[in-house]
Write a protein that holds these residues in place. Structure first.
Motif, short mmCIF file in Angstrom:
data_model
loop_
_atom_site.label_atom_id
_atom_site.label_comp_id
_atom_site.label_asym_id
_atom_site.label_seq_id
_atom_site.Cartn_x
_atom_site.Cartn_y
_atom_site.Cartn_z
N TYR A 31 -4.98 2.16 10.67
CA TYR A 31 -3.57 1.93 10.13
C TYR A 31 -3.71 1.50 8.63
CZ TYR A 31 -0.87 2.24 14.55
OH TYR A 31 -0.51 2.68 15.42
N CYS A 32 -2.47 1.83 8.27
CA CYS A 32 -2.41 1.34 6.76
C CYS A 32 -1.77 -0.18 6.89
CB CYS A 32 -1.13 2.15 5.96
SG CYS A 32 -0.82 1.49 4.16
N MET A 33 -2.63 -1.09 6.43
CA MET A 33 -2.28 -2.45 6.38
C MET A 33 -2.01 -3.19 5.34
SD MET A 33 -3.05 -2.74 9.67
CE MET A 33 -2.84 -4.77 9.80
N GLY A 34 -0.99 -4.14 5.42
CA GLY A 34 -0.55 -4.48 3.96
C GLY A 34 -0.31 -6.13 4.03
N TRP A 35 0.15 -6.52 2.72
CA TRP A 35 0.68 -7.96 2.57
C TRP A 35 1.92 -7.72 1.66
CZ3 TRP A 35 -1.14 -12.10 5.03
CH2 TRP A 35 -2.48 -12.19 5.56
N PHE A 36 2.80 -8.72 2.16
CA PHE A 36 4.07 -9.10 1.51
C PHE A 36 4.40 -10.28 1.22
CE2 PHE A 36 6.19 -4.60 2.12
CZ PHE A 36 5.36 -4.05 2.72
N ARG A 37 5.28 -10.55 0.56
CA ARG A 37 5.68 -12.17 0.40
C ARG A 37 7.20 -12.17 0.21
NH1 ARG A 37 2.71 -13.38 -5.46
NH2 ARG A 37 4.00 -12.21 -6.67
N GLN A 38 7.71 -13.24 0.53
CA GLN A 38 9.21 -13.52 0.10
C GLN A 38 9.01 -14.98 -0.81
OE1 GLN A 38 11.82 -13.47 3.43
NE2 GLN A 38 13.66 -13.29 1.98
N LEU A 39 9.28 -14.91 -2.01
CA LEU A 39 9.41 -15.95 -2.78
C LEU A 39 10.87 -16.59 -2.58
CD1 LEU A 39 7.68 -14.37 -6.31
CD2 LEU A 39 6.91 -15.35 -3.99
N PRO A 40 10.96 -17.78 -2.85
CA PRO A 40 12.15 -18.74 -2.74
C PRO A 40 13.22 -18.01 -3.71
CG PRO A 40 10.43 -20.03 -3.34
CD PRO A 40 10.07 -18.85 -3.54
N LYS A 42 14.61 -15.08 -3.27
CA LYS A 42 14.22 -13.57 -3.44
C LYS A 42 14.17 -12.96 -2.15
CE LYS A 42 12.69 -14.37 -8.13
NZ LYS A 42 11.66 -14.08 -9.25
N GLN A 43 14.15 -11.43 -2.41
CA GLN A 43 13.82 -10.56 -0.99
C GLN A 43 12.40 -10.49 -1.22
OE1 GLN A 43 16.12 -6.92 -1.79
NE2 GLN A 43 17.96 -7.93 -0.89
N ARG A 44 12.06 -10.12 0.16
CA ARG A 44 10.56 -9.48 0.46
C ARG A 44 10.02 -8.55 -0.29
NH1 ARG A 44 9.04 -9.64 6.81
NH2 ARG A 44 10.47 -11.23 6.60
N GLU A 45 8.91 -8.89 -0.85
CA GLU A 45 8.41 -7.87 -1.93
C GLU A 45 6.93 -7.46 -1.50
OE1 GLU A 45 8.52 -9.98 -5.54
OE2 GLU A 45 6.28 -10.81 -5.32
N TRP A 46 6.29 -6.17 -1.63
CA TRP A 46 5.23 -5.82 -1.37
C TRP A 46 4.25 -6.46 -2.44
CZ3 TRP A 46 2.51 -2.44 -5.02
CH2 TRP A 46 1.18 -2.02 -4.22
N VAL A 47 3.09 -6.86 -1.82
CA VAL A 47 1.99 -7.21 -2.52
C VAL A 47 0.74 -6.31 -2.74
CG1 VAL A 47 0.30 -9.15 -2.34
CG2 VAL A 47 2.57 -9.68 -1.90
N SER A 48 0.40 -5.77 -1.43
CA SER A 48 -0.86 -5.03 -1.56
C SER A 48 -1.00 -4.20 -0.51
CB SER A 48 -2.12 -5.89 -1.81
OG SER A 48 -3.48 -4.92 -1.76
N HIS A 49 -1.65 -3.11 -0.27
CA HIS A 49 -2.04 -2.34 1.40
C HIS A 49 -3.10 -1.80 0.89
CE1 HIS A 49 0.74 0.90 -0.35
NE2 HIS A 49 -0.61 1.68 -0.38
N ILE A 50 -3.77 -1.38 2.04
CA ILE A 50 -4.82 -0.41 2.04
C ILE A 50 -4.36 0.60 2.97
CG2 ILE A 50 -7.16 -0.20 3.23
CD1 ILE A 50 -7.47 -3.31 3.19
N ARG A 51 -4.84 1.83 2.44
CA ARG A 51 -4.26 3.10 2.91
C ARG A 51 -5.01 3.41 4.33
NH1 ARG A 51 -2.47 7.33 -0.31
NH2 ARG A 51 -3.39 8.76 0.84
N SER A 52 -4.31 4.39 5.16
CA SER A 52 -4.88 4.56 6.36
C SER A 52 -5.97 5.73 6.50
CB SER A 52 -3.82 5.11 7.37
OG SER A 52 -2.93 6.20 6.92
N ASP A 53 -5.84 6.44 5.34
CA ASP A 53 -6.74 7.58 5.51
C ASP A 53 -8.33 7.12 5.11
OD1 ASP A 53 -5.53 8.59 2.11
OD2 ASP A 53 -7.26 7.19 2.61
N VAL A 54 -9.16 8.09 4.91
CA VAL A 54 -10.78 7.71 5.01
C VAL A 54 -10.99 7.09 3.91
CG1 VAL A 54 -11.41 9.46 6.74
CG2 VAL A 54 -11.54 10.13 3.93
N TYR A 94 3.94 -15.63 2.91
CA TYR A 94 3.51 -14.25 3.14
C TYR A 94 3.18 -13.87 4.36
CZ TYR A 94 2.08 -15.28 -1.80
OH TYR A 94 2.00 -15.28 -3.08
N TYR A 95 3.34 -12.39 4.36
CA TYR A 95 3.57 -11.59 5.71
C TYR A 95 2.47 -10.66 5.77
CZ TYR A 95 8.11 -13.79 6.07
OH TYR A 95 9.00 -14.84 5.95
#
Length: 122
Positions: A31-40, A42-54, A94-95
């Motif tokens: 799977y593509c796995m990621g981290w998000f965060r929600q700052l005080p 503010k809306q939730r935002e993307w932080v980082s992810h790892i692609r699902s491909d090889v 952080y999610y």
């Protein structure tokens, strides 16, 4: 799918934390796995992810690039976020997240979410 984050804490600026995400119901390496965060306030935002491909390419938001590192442990079926040189503006919840399908990376509007872990930087 169940995602359980841990590792959030209160630290001083310049410090480090390592967030963990225990994953069940899916295989992290598929799977593509990621981290998000929600700052005080503010809306939730993307932080980082790892692609699902090889390639398992890792990408980062400009605000955390060169300070945060995303990684996986296939034996533990877990995802991590190493956070260095923390700043007060990194304070938030952080999610861990996965896409709704293995080939889809999580987005703020389409993802399986963990419950979140609080990071406070002062």
């Amino acid at each position: 799918v169940q995602l359980v984050e841990s590792g959030g804490d209160s630290v001083q600026a310049g410090g480090s934390l390592r967030l963990s995400c225990e994953v069940s119901g899916i295989t992290v390496s598929h799977y593509c796995m990621g981290w998000f965060r929600q700052l005080p306030g503010k809306q939730r935002e993307w932080v980082s992810h790892i692609r699902s491909d090889v390639s398992r390419t890792k990408t980062y938001a400009p605000s955390v690039k060169d300070r945060f590192t995303i990684s996986e442990d296939y034996a533990k079926n877990a995802l991590y976020l190493q956070m260095n040189s923390l700043k007060p503006e990194d304070t938030g919840t952080y999610y861990c997240a996965t896409g709704l399908a293995s080939v889809r990376c999580p987005t703020t509007t389409s993802a399986n979410w963990g419950q979140g872990t609080q990071v406070t930087v002062s």
